[in-house]
Scaffold this motif. Structure first.
Motif, PDB file in Angstrom:
ATOM      1  N   GLY A  32       0.778  -1.230   0.000  1.00 28.72           N
ATOM      2  CA  GLY A  32       0.000   0.000   0.000  1.00 28.72           C
ATOM      3  C   GLY A  32       0.806   1.274   0.000  1.00 28.72           C
ATOM      4  O   GLY A  32       0.769   2.050  -0.957  1.00 28.72           O
ATOM      5  N   SER A  33       1.581   1.549   1.058  1.00 28.84           N
ATOM      6  CA  SER A  33       2.136   2.886   1.261  1.00 28.84           C
ATOM      7  C   SER A  33       3.159   3.284   0.204  1.00 28.84           C
ATOM      8  O   SER A  33       3.243   4.442  -0.171  1.00 28.84           O
ATOM      9  CB  SER A  33       2.762   2.986   2.658  1.00 28.84           C
ATOM     10  OG  SER A  33       3.722   1.975   2.840  1.00 28.84           O
ATOM     11  N   ALA A  34       3.979   2.340  -0.245  1.00 28.48           N
ATOM     12  CA  ALA A  34       4.884   2.606  -1.363  1.00 28.48           C
ATOM     13  C   ALA A  34       4.365   1.740  -2.495  1.00 28.48           C
ATOM     14  O   ALA A  34       4.773   0.595  -2.656  1.00 28.48           O
ATOM     15  CB  ALA A  34       6.314   2.227  -1.005  1.00 28.48           C
ATOM     16  N   PRO A  35       3.398   2.262  -3.286  1.00 27.07           N
ATOM     17  CA  PRO A  35       2.606   1.394  -4.160  1.00 27.07           C
ATOM     18  C   PRO A  35       3.439   0.417  -4.972  1.00 27.07           C
ATOM     19  O   PRO A  35       4.358   0.787  -5.694  1.00 27.07           O
ATOM     20  CB  PRO A  35       1.881   2.401  -5.064  1.00 27.07           C
ATOM     21  CG  PRO A  35       1.797   3.649  -4.241  1.00 27.07           C
ATOM     22  CD  PRO A  35       3.073   3.666  -3.450  1.00 27.07           C
ATOM     23  N   TRP A  70       8.962  -2.820   7.383  1.00 27.61           N
ATOM     24  CA  TRP A  70       7.504  -2.821   7.469  1.00 27.61           C
ATOM     25  C   TRP A  70       6.940  -3.971   6.635  1.00 27.61           C
ATOM     26  O   TRP A  70       7.686  -4.744   6.020  1.00 27.61           O
ATOM     27  CB  TRP A  70       6.944  -1.483   6.996  1.00 27.61           C
ATOM     28  CG  TRP A  70       7.611  -0.288   7.607  1.00 27.61           C
ATOM     29  CD1 TRP A  70       8.387   0.648   6.975  1.00 27.61           C
ATOM     30  CD2 TRP A  70       7.585   0.091   8.993  1.00 27.61           C
ATOM     31  NE1 TRP A  70       8.832   1.579   7.879  1.00 27.61           N
ATOM     32  CE2 TRP A  70       8.367   1.277   9.115  1.00 27.61           C
ATOM     33  CE3 TRP A  70       6.991  -0.443  10.141  1.00 27.61           C
ATOM     34  CZ2 TRP A  70       8.553   1.924  10.326  1.00 27.61           C
ATOM     35  CZ3 TRP A  70       7.177   0.199  11.352  1.00 27.61           C
ATOM     36  CH2 TRP A  70       7.939   1.364  11.445  1.00 27.61           C
ATOM     37  N   ASN A  71       5.632  -4.059   6.571  1.00 29.24           N
ATOM     38  CA  ASN A  71       4.968  -5.108   5.781  1.00 29.24           C
ATOM     39  C   ASN A  71       4.926  -4.690   4.317  1.00 29.24           C
ATOM     40  O   ASN A  71       4.062  -3.912   3.896  1.00 29.24           O
ATOM     41  CB  ASN A  71       3.537  -5.333   6.285  1.00 29.24           C
ATOM     42  CG  ASN A  71       3.494  -5.969   7.651  1.00 29.24           C
ATOM     43  OD1 ASN A  71       4.469  -5.971   8.377  1.00 29.24           O
ATOM     44  ND2 ASN A  71       2.343  -6.517   8.008  1.00 29.24           N
ATOM     45  N   ILE A 139      15.670  -2.063   1.226  1.00 32.69           N
ATOM     46  CA  ILE A 139      14.799  -2.930   0.438  1.00 32.69           C
ATOM     47  C   ILE A 139      13.566  -2.213  -0.096  1.00 32.69           C
ATOM     48  O   ILE A 139      12.914  -2.704  -1.018  1.00 32.69           O
ATOM     49  CB  ILE A 139      14.368  -4.171   1.248  1.00 32.69           C
ATOM     50  CG1 ILE A 139      13.552  -3.776   2.485  1.00 32.69           C
ATOM     51  CG2 ILE A 139      15.579  -4.999   1.634  1.00 32.69           C
ATOM     52  CD1 ILE A 139      12.946  -4.968   3.213  1.00 32.69           C
ATOM     53  N   ASP A 140      13.197  -1.066   0.483  1.00 35.41           N
ATOM     54  CA  ASP A 140      11.990  -0.352   0.056  1.00 35.41           C
ATOM     55  C   ASP A 140      12.339   1.073  -0.336  1.00 35.41           C
ATOM     56  O   ASP A 140      13.145   1.732   0.324  1.00 35.41           O
ATOM     57  CB  ASP A 140      10.946  -0.298   1.188  1.00 35.41           C
ATOM     58  CG  ASP A 140      10.404  -1.672   1.529  1.00 35.41           C
ATOM     59  OD1 ASP A 140      10.020  -2.398   0.605  1.00 35.41           O
ATOM     60  OD2 ASP A 140      10.370  -2.010   2.726  1.00 35.41           O
ATOM     61  N   ASP A 141      11.723   1.559  -1.389  1.00 37.89           N
ATOM     62  CA  ASP A 141      11.879   2.950  -1.794  1.00 37.89           C
ATOM     63  C   ASP A 141      10.737   3.764  -1.221  1.00 37.89           C
ATOM     64  O   ASP A 141       9.575   3.534  -1.546  1.00 37.89           O
ATOM     65  CB  ASP A 141      11.880   3.071  -3.318  1.00 37.89           C
ATOM     66  CG  ASP A 141      13.093   2.387  -3.934  1.00 37.89           C
ATOM     67  OD1 ASP A 141      14.167   2.449  -3.307  1.00 37.89           O
ATOM     68  OD2 ASP A 141      12.955   1.800  -5.015  1.00 37.89           O
ATOM     69  N   GLY A 142      11.048   4.719  -0.353  1.00 42.26           N
ATOM     70  CA  GLY A 142      10.044   5.593   0.227  1.00 42.26           C
ATOM     71  C   GLY A 142       9.980   6.907  -0.511  1.00 42.26           C
ATOM     72  O   GLY A 142      10.545   7.067  -1.609  1.00 42.26           O
ATOM     73  N   PRO A 252       0.178  -3.302   4.062  1.00 44.41           N
ATOM     74  CA  PRO A 252      -0.032  -1.854   4.153  1.00 44.41           C
ATOM     75  C   PRO A 252       1.236  -1.018   4.154  1.00 44.41           C
ATOM     76  O   PRO A 252       1.156   0.206   4.059  1.00 44.41           O
ATOM     77  CB  PRO A 252      -0.766  -1.699   5.488  1.00 44.41           C
ATOM     78  CG  PRO A 252      -0.298  -2.849   6.300  1.00 44.41           C
ATOM     79  CD  PRO A 252      -0.088  -3.976   5.336  1.00 44.41           C
ATOM     80  N   GLY A 253       2.423  -1.633   4.274  1.00 47.15           N
ATOM     81  CA  GLY A 253       3.620  -0.818   4.412  1.00 47.15           C
ATOM     82  C   GLY A 253       3.622  -0.124   5.755  1.00 47.15           C
ATOM     83  O   GLY A 253       3.110  -0.637   6.741  1.00 47.15           O
TER      84      GLY A 253
END
Length: 526
Positions: A32-35, A70-71, A139-142, A252-253
């Motif tokens: 969700g948060s980082a589509p 996060w998730n 691992i995640d791009d915000g 949901p991130g």
């Protein structure tokens, strides 16, 4: 005569994602948060290539990969990439302080840390305290506003670059099903944190517990929102259960406010959602403020803290869902009991019945089983294939001679087998599904020269379940302000540990042993 036997088939966790990729390959995994949107077939392929990258970073079977994340889809990829080749996934809670996390990482011997965006200050502090860390993987791009951590003594990678340079197919499985798969410490809030190791076999069995019809009963028709953090006892097992049946998985991130969740549930047609009660309170508060309905949502699975009856009724009435309450512990992987979706009477105080594979027993204070398990209150013990036998690094077993684990909870079991937790033998305070350790707060405040005696107890809270109350007996003639007490704690404990109330007593009540009488304090201030 040869008797015959079934095929050897190791119960290893890679089989869940391999099954999903083969038989439900186009079913979606959404962040969700980082589509981000992918499917099980693609997620399996990326995870497998990431296994090769982890090998290139020097991780081997039995090593611990730390994740502070996060998730998200990328977190899922790290899980299966590690576990698929026998690397142990050590999940860390971003809500804890660097001091707490560093204690855990030193004990686990982590050399590689995978992190989500938005955690730069924590990551920098953590790596500074853990010189054994050789690689940090973003691992995640915000959002562009998110700072990138500056790490000294370790190489910083972005996941895309790591996969491009070192991603390679790897052979999954081929090791013993009793090999360790995951490591989760009990929040670092019990003084010296206790580590719980999950094996491939224990998590495989735990997944079969979740999928029973009277438990979570997920199917390939479900769209499942996992709002329980993946660093909480393996996300209650959803990252295994959803691909096991080919359910759509919605993550949901880091954004779990009511507006974000409402949007995600509506857009992804979520049918089942899981998380602590405070998350869903935020959701209904948002819907009450702006209006709107979520017709796809059928069930809410609650855990973490006791749920007030009024809140459960509000959730069911406002959302038109069935609420399933549960009880569990990190040491149980974590499910211990859950109310069936078909239960005729829904009572928040009940945690439901144990699934096949988990057994419960009530004893007296000395550990002798109660002669009648269905009447009276007792100390709750648990046994099963997904229940801890020995804490990480401990020589002594955590179970008794018959294999029973003492939960430290007090409970009753009614005539229909419904478990109700009536109290805790432990002093820990559970706030919003997270543990707060009174002893750490007491140690800090007790060192102030103005304080003679100090105690921290939990007080019931409508939103958070419990919140801490700080009770002090000042030294004769000494004065200390509330702000000074809180300032002594700031920076040394997580901000959400700070007491909601401060009480001064001229004389602290003492028990016959000379210890502070916390039972009396709970009666007076809880």
């Amino acid at each position: 005569m040869i008797s015959g036997n079934p095929q050897p088939y190791a119960l290893t966790l890679d089989k869940f994602l391999r099954h999903a990729a083969k038989w439900h390959g186009s079913r979606e995994v959404v962040t969700g948060s980082a589509p981000a949107r992918t499917d099980y077939a693609t997620l399996a392929e990326r995870s497998n290539r990431l296994s090769g990258a982890f090998w290139a970073l020097g991780l081997r079977e039995g090593d611990h990969l730390a994740t502070l994340a996060w998730n998200t889809q990328a977190h899922m990829e790290c899980w299966y990439a590690a576990m698929g080749v026998g690397i142990v996934c050590h999940t860390l809670n971003p809500r804890l302080t660097a001091d707490h996390l560093a204690r855990m990482m030193h004990r686990a011997g982590n050399r590689v840390l995978a992190v989500s965006s938005g955690l730069a200050p924590l990551v920098q502090d953590l790596v500074a305290q853990c010189p054994a860390i050789e690689h940090v993987v973003m691992i995640d791009d915000g959002p562009a506003s998110d700072a990138v951590p500056v790490v000294t003594g370790a190489r910083l990678w972005h996941l895309a670059d790591l996969l491009a340079e070192h991603g390679a197919p790897a052979l999954w499985g081929g090791f013993d099903e009793n090999a360790p798969a995951g490591l989760c410490f009990t929040s670092g809030t019990t003084g010296d944190p206790k580590g719980v190791t999950y094996t491939h076999r224990s998590n495989y069995l735990h997944t079969t517990h979740l999928l029973q019809a009277d438990v979570m009963g997920l199917t390939c028709e479900d769209s499942v929102l996992v709002a329980v953090p993946m660093f909480h006892a393996n996300g209650w097992g959803f990252p295994f259960a959803a691909p096991a049946v080919g359910a759509k998985l919605v993550l949901p991130g880091r954004d779990q406010d009511g507006a974000s969740l409402a949007k995600l549930i509506a857009e992804e047609e979520v049918t089942v959602a899981a998380g602590v009660a405070t998350v869903w309170l935020g959701l209904v508060d948002h819907l009450d403020a702006v209006g709107g309905e979520l017709p796809s949502l059928k069930r809410l699975l609650l855990g973490g803290s006791a749920v007030p009856q009024a809140l459960m009724d509000r959730l069911e009435q406002r959302l038109g869902v069935v609420v399933q309450t549960s009880w569990g512990m990190t040491e149980l992987s974590p499910l211990g009991a859950m109310t069936p979706a078909t239960a005729k009477t829904r009572v928040a105080a009940r945690s439901g019945r144990p699934p096949m594979g988990v057994d419960l027993q009530l004893t007296d204070a000395e550990g002798t089983p109660l002669p009648d398990q269905r009447s009276g209150e007792g100390r709750l013990w648990v046994k099963g294939g997904s229940v801890v036998e020995r804490y990480f690094g401990d020589d002594e077993k955590a179970t008794d001679a018959d294999g029973w684990f003492d939960t430290g909870d007090l409970a009753t079991i009614d005539a229909d087998g419904n478990l109700s937790i009536t109290g805790r033998a432990k002093d820990l305070i559970k706030s919003g599904g997270e543990w707060i350790n009174p002893a750490e707060i007491e140690a800090i405040i007790g060192n102030l020269p103005e304080i003679a005696l100090v105690a921290v107890v939990g007080r019931a809270h409508e939103k958070w379940g419990e919140r801490p109350v700080l009770i002090v007996e000042p030294r004769t003639g000494a004065e200390v302000s509330d702000e000074a007490l809180l300032n002594a704690l700031r920076g040394r404990v997580a901000n959400w540990w700070l007491p909601d109330a401060i009480v001064r007593r001229a004389a602290m009540p003492l028990a016959l042993t000379g210890k502070i009488d916390k039972m009396r304090l709970r009666a007076d201030h809880g």
